[in-house]
Design a protein around this motif. Structure first.
Motif, short mmCIF file in Angstrom:
data_model
loop_
_atom_site.label_atom_id
_atom_site.label_comp_id
_atom_site.label_asym_id
_atom_site.label_seq_id
_atom_site.Cartn_x
_atom_site.Cartn_y
_atom_site.Cartn_z
N ALA A 148 37.20 -76.28 -22.28
CA ALA A 148 36.35 -75.38 -21.80
C ALA A 148 36.86 -74.30 -21.07
O ALA A 148 36.48 -73.16 -21.09
N LEU A 149 38.04 -74.66 -20.23
CA LEU A 149 38.67 -73.54 -19.55
C LEU A 149 39.41 -72.47 -20.48
O LEU A 149 39.21 -71.28 -20.38
N ILE A 150 39.98 -73.14 -21.63
CA ILE A 150 40.81 -72.29 -22.54
C ILE A 150 39.71 -71.65 -23.09
O ILE A 150 40.01 -70.28 -23.68
N ALA A 151 38.59 -71.95 -23.54
CA ALA A 151 37.39 -71.32 -24.12
C ALA A 151 36.98 -69.99 -23.49
O ALA A 151 36.90 -68.96 -23.87
N ALA A 152 36.68 -70.51 -22.12
CA ALA A 152 36.27 -69.44 -21.26
C ALA A 152 37.23 -68.16 -21.08
O ALA A 152 36.88 -67.04 -20.91
N VAL A 209 28.38 -49.12 -21.88
CA VAL A 209 29.28 -49.59 -20.99
C VAL A 209 28.67 -50.50 -19.93
O VAL A 209 28.88 -51.65 -19.57
N LYS A 210 27.46 -50.11 -19.72
CA LYS A 210 26.63 -51.09 -18.58
C LYS A 210 26.45 -52.17 -19.12
O LYS A 210 26.80 -53.31 -18.49
N ASP A 211 26.03 -52.48 -20.49
CA ASP A 211 25.92 -53.66 -21.10
C ASP A 211 27.24 -54.45 -21.19
O ASP A 211 27.30 -55.69 -21.03
N ALA A 212 28.19 -53.68 -21.65
CA ALA A 212 29.57 -54.36 -21.92
C ALA A 212 30.05 -55.05 -20.53
O ALA A 212 30.67 -56.04 -20.24
N GLU A 213 29.90 -54.24 -19.46
CA GLU A 213 30.05 -54.64 -17.84
C GLU A 213 29.30 -55.82 -17.55
O GLU A 213 29.87 -56.83 -16.93
N GLU A 214 28.20 -55.94 -17.94
CA GLU A 214 27.29 -57.05 -17.69
C GLU A 214 27.94 -58.24 -18.41
O GLU A 214 28.02 -59.61 -17.71
N ALA A 215 28.24 -58.18 -19.56
CA ALA A 215 28.97 -59.38 -20.50
C ALA A 215 30.22 -59.68 -19.87
O ALA A 215 30.59 -60.70 -19.77
N GLU A 216 30.97 -58.76 -19.19
CA GLU A 216 32.17 -59.11 -18.68
C GLU A 216 32.08 -59.71 -17.45
O GLU A 216 32.75 -60.51 -17.20
N ARG A 217 31.07 -59.28 -16.59
CA ARG A 217 30.79 -60.09 -15.26
C ARG A 217 30.48 -61.54 -15.49
O ARG A 217 30.93 -62.41 -15.01
N ALA A 218 29.63 -61.65 -16.69
CA ALA A 218 29.34 -63.19 -17.03
C ALA A 218 30.33 -63.84 -17.37
O ALA A 218 30.58 -65.00 -17.03
N ALA A 219 31.33 -63.27 -18.39
CA ALA A 219 32.53 -63.90 -18.73
C ALA A 219 33.55 -64.36 -17.68
O ALA A 219 33.91 -65.51 -17.69
N ALA A 225 32.50 -64.77 -14.56
CA ALA A 225 31.86 -65.73 -13.70
C ALA A 225 32.17 -67.38 -14.30
O ALA A 225 32.46 -68.06 -13.84
N ALA A 226 31.89 -67.21 -15.61
CA ALA A 226 31.96 -68.53 -16.55
C ALA A 226 33.68 -69.16 -16.35
O ALA A 226 33.62 -70.08 -16.36
N LEU A 227 34.35 -68.05 -16.52
CA LEU A 227 35.72 -68.34 -16.29
C LEU A 227 36.07 -69.07 -15.08
O LEU A 227 36.91 -69.93 -14.84
N ARG A 228 35.65 -68.37 -13.84
CA ARG A 228 35.94 -68.87 -12.49
C ARG A 228 35.36 -70.22 -12.56
O ARG A 228 36.10 -71.12 -11.78
N THR A 229 34.16 -70.44 -12.84
CA THR A 229 33.45 -71.84 -12.72
C THR A 229 34.42 -72.88 -13.47
O THR A 229 34.70 -73.88 -12.91
N ALA A 230 34.82 -72.65 -14.61
CA ALA A 230 35.63 -73.55 -15.37
C ALA A 230 36.93 -73.63 -14.90
O ALA A 230 37.67 -74.71 -14.60
N HIS A 231 37.60 -72.61 -14.12
CA HIS A 231 38.93 -72.71 -13.37
C HIS A 231 38.89 -73.54 -11.99
O HIS A 231 39.63 -74.28 -12.00
#
Length: 440
Positions: A30-34, A81-91, A93-99
């Motif tokens: 899960a971490l590697i995927a995130a 950019v705004k949308d992309a940054e939203e996606a970046e933030r989500a990704a 956060a997901a990485l941090r959780t998995a980490h």
RNA sequence: GGAGGCUUCGCCUAGUCCGGUCUAUGGCGCCGCACUGCUAAUGCGGUUUGGGUUAAUCCCCAUCCCGGGUUCAAAUCCCGGAGCCUCCGCCA
């Protein structure tokens, strides 16, 4: 937090570590995927930002008639950019959780299994024999007027105590001995805050599975530390240390607070398991390559301290399933408690490798001048309350008096025995003039 | 608890009022090179930290205490927070 590069390069080893802890090894995948998701999101957002920057500059240089079109294009990119940054933030956060879900990688050689699978490395000192019925530390403490649990409960509740008379003096004697020995060994003595901000608590890994153990002062968004490890590790957060002269070592003194949730009915008698106690903690920052050797040094200092107190003990190598989140390896020293006829944990030392330092951003400069994540290690030099309990039990005599090990005598007026009813005025320390002869 | 000031790439500092080559100024320190019997001095160049990409370089993105917001565009404007300093109050 473990090293993401290491996870990418050795996923099999990290999975094995998770299994050794009895934890879920699918968290690794899960971490590697995130991680892959995040990198894709970062790349996409970076490219869009780059394009938007160019468009934005073009607005300034645009002619009056070309301007509306250029502005339109810049606005469109800004939205993207705004949308992309939203996606970046989500990704992110997901990485941090998995980490955060992954515990430190277990060191080579750690015994497999759980709580009951610790391996005894050595047993030091003779288990004492007594030709009288042994008392437990509370009985001795009460005879000496050293421990008052009843009033502790009256004032603060269960698992609180007063150290009185010789008990109070013993606390200071132990503190002096521990700090003096640490200073002689090259440690920097530190009096550390017992109340810390959330970053320090989280960075040292105490808000994860130990969350329930921690006192929180909600009103001020602060936490009471369970060990000065928290303040000592936090001391250098967001810093680059100079470790060229060797490990940076601190001996910290602070009160420690533990809710002891989930330990109802365990060690309810006396001061072995309490909500508050004072402790001298060793803490070391060093290059990761030196961490295993440093760990053994901390263990050695712990052993020397117990030897000075003439306490019989054994050293156990804690099994993978019983390691804390941050630790790659942990040694406990268990000392003999005659009333229980068994060895009980008195000190503990953990090698956290780079796990805490990565979260806290504690780095050092290597020989090539590059910044690298440091390793952190901690070890109890003296957890005072429990040590007093052990001392009273091991060194008890039939008449209720207690033998004082020579190492403690300088701070206990040179006395060889603590005796019920003894005059405390005679128990002076170094630097205190002898009491004047009574004049009448 | 109240009032005010401050926080810029190791340290100091310009820039903030009035948004746009700020891709952040200058000094100190540090590194490299040149020059020079040696040292010093001088000259030239380099010197935040992360992330993405790469065999490596190049390149790209972010980063002016932190987090939001306004805007095509924020060190600069607005809101919230943290830390430090000064004064008042209170306190060991």
């Amino acid at each position: 937090m473990i090293d993401l590069r290491y996870v990418r390069e050795h996923p099999d080893l990290v999975r094995a570590s998770q299994r050794a802890r009895g934890a879920d090894d699918s968290l690794v995948d899960a971490l590697i995927a995130a991680d892959a998701d995040r990198r894709a999101a970062v790349g996409a957002a970076d490219d869009l930002r780059s394009a938007q920057k160019a468009a934005s500059l073009a607005v300034r240089g645009a002619s009056a008639e070309g301007r509306p079109a250029v502005l339109e294009r810049a606005k469109a990119l800004a939205a993207q950019v705004k949308d992309a940054e939203e996606a970046e933030r989500a990704a992110d956060a997901a990485l941090r959780t998995a980490h955060l879900a992954l515990a430190n990688v277990v060191a080579d050689g750690v015994p497999p299994g759980g709580e009951d699978d610790a391996v005894t490395l050595r047993t030091v000192g003779e288990v004492p024999e007594y030709d009288f019925p042994v008392r437990d530390h509370l009985e001795i403490g009460e005879l000496l007027g050293a421990i008052d649990m009843e009033r502790g409960a009256k004032v603060s509740g269960a698992r609180f105590y007063f150290l009185t008379g010789p008990g109070a003096l013993l606390e200071f004697a132990l503190a002096q001995l521990a700090i003096s020995r640490a200073v002689a060994a090259g440690f920097t003595p530190v009096v550390a805050p017992a109340l810390v901000r959330p970053e320090a608590m989280e960075g040292t890994g105490f808000l994860g599975e130990h969350d329930e153990e921690v006192y929180r002062v909600e009103r001020d968004d602060l936490y009471l530390v369970g060990t000065s490890e928290v303040a000592l590790a936090g001391m250098h957060m967001n810093e680059v240390l100079d470790l060229s002269a060797g490990p940076r070592r601190y001996a910290g003194w602070s009160s420690c607070f533990r809710r002891e949730a989930g330990s109802y009915g365990k060690d309810t008698k006396g001061i072995i398991r309490v909500h508050w106690f004072d402790k001298v903690e060793m803490f070391s920052f060093c290059p990761p390559a030196d961490a295993a050797a440093e760990h053994l040094r901390l263990l050695q200092w712990e052993e020397e301290f117990l030897t000075a107190l003439e306490l019989p003990y054994r050293v156990v190598d804690i099994a993978a399933g019983d390691l804390g989140t941050s630790a790659a390896r942990k040694f406990d020293i268990e000392a003999w408690f005659p009333s229980q006829g068994t060895y009980r944990e008195l000190t503990s030392t953990s090698d956290c490798t780079t796990f805490q330092a990565r979260r806290l951003s504690i780095r050092y400069r290597d020989a090539e001048g590059r910044t690298q994540v440091a390793a952190t290690l901690n070890g109890t030099l003296c957890a005072v309350a429990r040590t007093i309990a052990c001392l009273l039990e091991v060194h008890q005599r039939a008449d209720g008096s207690v033998h004082v090990p020579p190492a403690l005598r300088p701070w206990l007026g040179g006395h060889e025995l603590l005796t019920p009813g003894m005059s405390l005025a005679a128990v002076s320390g170094p630097g205190v003039p002898a009491p004047a002869a009574p004049t009448r």
